[in-house]
Design an enzyme around this catalytic site. Structure first.
Site, PDB file in Angstrom:
ATOM      1  N   CYS A  88       8.052   2.823   2.827  1.00 59.98           N
ATOM      2  CA  CYS A  88       7.589   3.154   1.650  1.00 59.98           C
ATOM      3  C   CYS A  88       8.614   3.113   0.566  1.00 59.98           C
ATOM      4  O   CYS A  88       9.323   4.231   0.620  1.00 59.98           O
ATOM      5  CB  CYS A  88       6.663   4.519   2.028  1.00 59.98           C
ATOM      6  SG  CYS A  88       5.862   5.018   0.586  1.00 59.98           S
ATOM      7  N   CYS A 122       7.874  -2.321  -3.182  1.00 63.86           N
ATOM      8  CA  CYS A 122       6.832  -1.288  -2.467  1.00 63.86           C
ATOM      9  C   CYS A 122       6.735  -2.359  -1.234  1.00 63.86           C
ATOM     10  O   CYS A 122       6.387  -3.533  -1.181  1.00 63.86           O
ATOM     11  CB  CYS A 122       5.781  -1.395  -3.305  1.00 63.86           C
ATOM     12  SG  CYS A 122       4.169  -0.876  -2.779  1.00 63.86           S
TER      13      CYS A 122
HETATM   14  N1  DGL Z   1       3.842   1.004   0.338  1.00 61.74           N
HETATM   15  C1  DGL Z   1       4.404   1.947  -0.602  1.00 61.74           C
HETATM   16  C2  DGL Z   1       5.403   1.656  -1.377  1.00 61.74           C
HETATM   17  O1  DGL Z   1       6.378   1.011  -0.723  1.00 61.74           O
HETATM   18  C3  DGL Z   1       3.175   3.009  -1.350  1.00 61.74           C
HETATM   19  C4  DGL Z   1       2.176   2.285  -2.074  1.00 61.74           C
HETATM   20  C5  DGL Z   1       1.245   3.479  -2.568  1.00 61.74           C
HETATM   21  O2  DGL Z   1       0.614   4.055  -1.853  1.00 61.74           O
HETATM   22  O3  DGL Z   1       0.881   3.528  -3.681  1.00 61.74           O
HETATM   23  O4  DGL Z   1       5.803   2.300  -2.371  1.00 61.74           O
END
Ligand code: DGL
Length: 274
Positions: A73, A185
């Site tokens: 994440c 992301c």
């Molecule tokens: N997949 C996540 C990231 O890499 C989070 C996306 C989210 O929940 O806003 O930032």
């Protein structure tokens, strides 16, 4: 040699970009995935809340005696400093490996970053890149709507709405003449075919999920933690909301049916005293 599982977590489906790479490049490893679908998105929330969520996610994974934890994440990797500093296990985040890969890939020293608002506001990628090479110009753009596109499975190559949203987000990066874009992301690699089409195939796309897995692989080898038994690893998926929605989309993203391995977990049980 260590047969314990690897714990991977994200706010939702994004971290499956890391799981996909893990199934391919670390096929003997068992994986425990946690997707916080009950509380997604993380990237529009405050640093304080993201840090609390990350601590709870890590506390849940620690129950499985994981040998390595991967914060798949970008948002957690960028802002949950306190949570990250308390992890007891070997740990991989996505910002450093993706930044290293982008620095290697760029020819004109202009890198673009697409991330959540929390990630872009934190300047985490800018700092990581300029730590390696201060002469590199970094342009960032917050793309919060891309998280919803993935969570709602609007990711088909010919999805006109996805294409229009991506065109709009990517415009300032193209205007800055970047030759490399970090999909900062982990949700965004699921949209890579559309992003690549909109950006043009001369632009290098850096997949945060894949880069984190390459870093994990290095750690397993360096510390003798790899599972060397010849069994094919199992992956179990824990989700903090209805499993059906998650499984349906996960099946498409991973190209396999994981429905019987998806289970609900009440993440509120992992709340820690402040
Ligand atoms: N997949 C996540 C990231 O890499 C989070 C996306 C989210 O929940 O806003 O930032």
């Amino acid at each position: 040699m260590d047969k314990r599982p690897i714990g991977v977590f994200d706010s939702g489906l994004g971290g499956l970009s890391a799981v996909k790479a893990m199934l391919k490049y670390l096929p003997n490893e068992d994986i425990i995935y946690f997707g916080d679908t009950g509380r997604v998105p993380y990237g529009t929330r405050s640093e304080k809340i993201i840090d609390i969520y990350a601590k709870e996610d890590i506390a849940f994974l620690e129950n499985f005696n994981c040998k390595l934890i991967v914060a798949a994440c970008g948002t957690v990797s960028s802002v949950a400093k306190n949570a990250i500093s308390q992890v007891k296990e070997p740990f991989v985040e996505v910002v450093t490996p993706a930044s290293e890969a982008a620095v290697k890939a760029t020819k004109n020293n202009k890198i673009g970053v697409m991330g959540t608002s929390a990630t872009i506001n934190s300047n985490s990628y800018l700092k990581a890149i300029q730590k390696i090479n201060p002469d590199i110009h970094v342009s960032g753009v917050s793309c919060p709507m891309l998280v919803s596109l993935v969570e709602n499975n609007w990711i088909d190559d010919d999805d006109k709405i996805a294409v229009e949203i991506i065109k709009r987000y990517i415009k300032p990066l193209l205007a800055d003449d970047v030759d490399t874009i970090i999909l900062g992301c982990t949700h965004f690699p699921h949209l890579a075919p559309i992003i690549s089409r909109v950006a043009g195939n001369k632009i290098n796309l850096i997949d945060t999920g894949y880069e984190a897995v390459m870093k994990a692989k290095q750690i397993l080898l360096n510390y003798n933690l790899a599972n060397e038994s010849h069994h094919l690893g199992n992956a179990d998926y824990y989700i903090s909301d209805k499993t059906q929605n998650f499984s349906q989309i996960a099946n498409t993203l991973l190209g396999m049916d994981i429905s019987d391995r998806a289970k609900f977990v009440d993440i509120n049980k992992f709340q820690l005293p402040e």
